[in-house]
Design an enzyme around this catalytic site. Structure first.
Site, PDB file in Angstrom:
ATOM      1  N   HIS A  30       1.607   4.321  -3.026  1.00 33.61           N
ATOM      2  CA  HIS A  30       1.797   5.744  -2.813  1.00 33.61           C
ATOM      3  C   HIS A  30       3.048   6.377  -3.200  1.00 33.61           C
ATOM      4  O   HIS A  30       3.218   7.299  -3.853  1.00 33.61           O
ATOM      5  CB  HIS A  30       1.554   6.035  -1.613  1.00 33.61           C
ATOM      6  CG  HIS A  30       0.105   6.086  -0.625  1.00 33.61           C
ATOM      7  ND1 HIS A  30      -0.905   6.628  -1.461  1.00 33.61           N
ATOM      8  CD2 HIS A  30      -0.258   5.424   0.408  1.00 33.61           C
ATOM      9  CE1 HIS A  30      -2.062   6.263  -0.841  1.00 33.61           C
ATOM     10  NE2 HIS A  30      -1.772   5.544   0.339  1.00 33.61           N
ATOM     11  N   HIS A  55       0.765  -1.192   0.002  1.00 29.52           N
ATOM     12  CA  HIS A  55       0.271   0.008   0.038  1.00 29.52           C
ATOM     13  C   HIS A  55       0.931   1.205  -0.071  1.00 29.52           C
ATOM     14  O   HIS A  55       0.745   2.186  -0.724  1.00 29.52           O
ATOM     15  CB  HIS A  55      -0.971  -0.057   1.137  1.00 29.52           C
ATOM     16  CG  HIS A  55      -1.946   1.188   1.166  1.00 29.52           C
ATOM     17  ND1 HIS A  55      -3.087   0.988   0.861  1.00 29.52           N
ATOM     18  CD2 HIS A  55      -1.538   2.523   1.551  1.00 29.52           C
ATOM     19  CE1 HIS A  55      -3.984   2.182   1.230  1.00 29.52           C
ATOM     20  NE2 HIS A  55      -3.109   2.955   1.496  1.00 29.52           N
ATOM     21  N   GLU A  56       1.942   1.297   0.847  1.00 29.10           N
ATOM     22  CA  GLU A  56       2.529   2.387   1.030  1.00 29.10           C
ATOM     23  C   GLU A  56       3.630   2.593  -0.054  1.00 29.10           C
ATOM     24  O   GLU A  56       3.868   3.743  -0.656  1.00 29.10           O
ATOM     25  CB  GLU A  56       3.460   2.531   2.468  1.00 29.10           C
ATOM     26  CG  GLU A  56       2.587   2.491   3.729  1.00 29.10           C
ATOM     27  CD  GLU A  56       1.624   3.645   3.786  1.00 29.10           C
ATOM     28  OE1 GLU A  56       1.754   4.728   2.883  1.00 29.10           O
ATOM     29  OE2 GLU A  56       0.541   3.244   4.284  1.00 29.10           O
TER      30      GLU A  56
END
Length: 208
Positions: free
Chosen positions: A8, A4-5
């Protein structure tokens, strides 16, 4: 959290207009399981159309990463605040900053940007907001699909180091160069989760 990170972060590094990354981490803080911190270059009192689109794309990167790695059925609710942020930016672009040809150079007040707007206009506003968020989602998906090798490498490196500086993230994505410092988690990844490293590229489940 790692994928997820990393989603980003990758979108931030490769999107023109995005603020520079200061730090990416998968260490929990408050209600967040991880975060990517971005800081502008110098004082910033306004934002361009390009910069606002970039902010939306970065917000979408986490959700898109989950869908690409785990599939839609196993995508989590972890992107809720990201979706809220992207929607807020898009709604302001349409109702306050005049970036919608359909709505025009008109400022609508209220929290949802629809104060004093007719029902017809409110429907148009909602449609324009969705166009912007849909386009942002597609741009993020295109980037993460094209650079999936870098995405996997970044997620694995986050598991190994738990926190990366902005320079380390950029070196990793653009040159494939890992940090020149000791690995924190040599065998188990962050908090004992080796599954993301072993099976992330094969679509296996892991904690995000």
């Amino acid at each position: 959290t790692a994928y997820h990170e990393a989603g980003h972060a990758l979108v931030a590094v490769l999107t023109d207009g995005a603020m520079p990354i200061h730090k990416a981490t998968i260490m929990p803080r408050g209600q967040a399981l991880g975060m990517v911190t971005m800081l502008p270059d110098g004082d910033q009192t306004s934002q361009s159309f390009k910069e606002m689109k970039a902010m939306m794309d970065v917000s979408m990167g986490g959700r898109v990463a989950e869908e690409l790695i785990f599939g839609r059925e196993d995508t989590t609710s972890g992107a809720m605040s990201d979706i809220v942020n992207a929607t807020r930016i898009a709604r302001n672009m349409v109702t306050k900053y005049g970036f919608s040809e359909e709505i025009g150079l008109v400022n609508y007040g209220g929290q949802t940007g629809e104060e004093h707007a007719s029902e017809v206009t409110r429907n148009k506003i909602d449609s324009e907001v969705k166009k912007l968020t849909d386009a942002s989602y597609k741009r993020a998906k295109d980037l993460l699909s094209k650079y999936q090798r870098q995405h996997h490498l970044l997620a694995k490196t986050l598991l190994e180091y738990e926190t990366l500086t902005g320079d380390e993230v950029r070196e990793l994505i653009k040159k494939g160069t890992k940090p020149k410092r000791p690995v924190i988690n040599k065998e188990d990844g962050a908090r004992g989760n080796l599954e993301v490293i072993k099976r992330g590229s094969g679509g296996g489940k892991s904690r995000l």
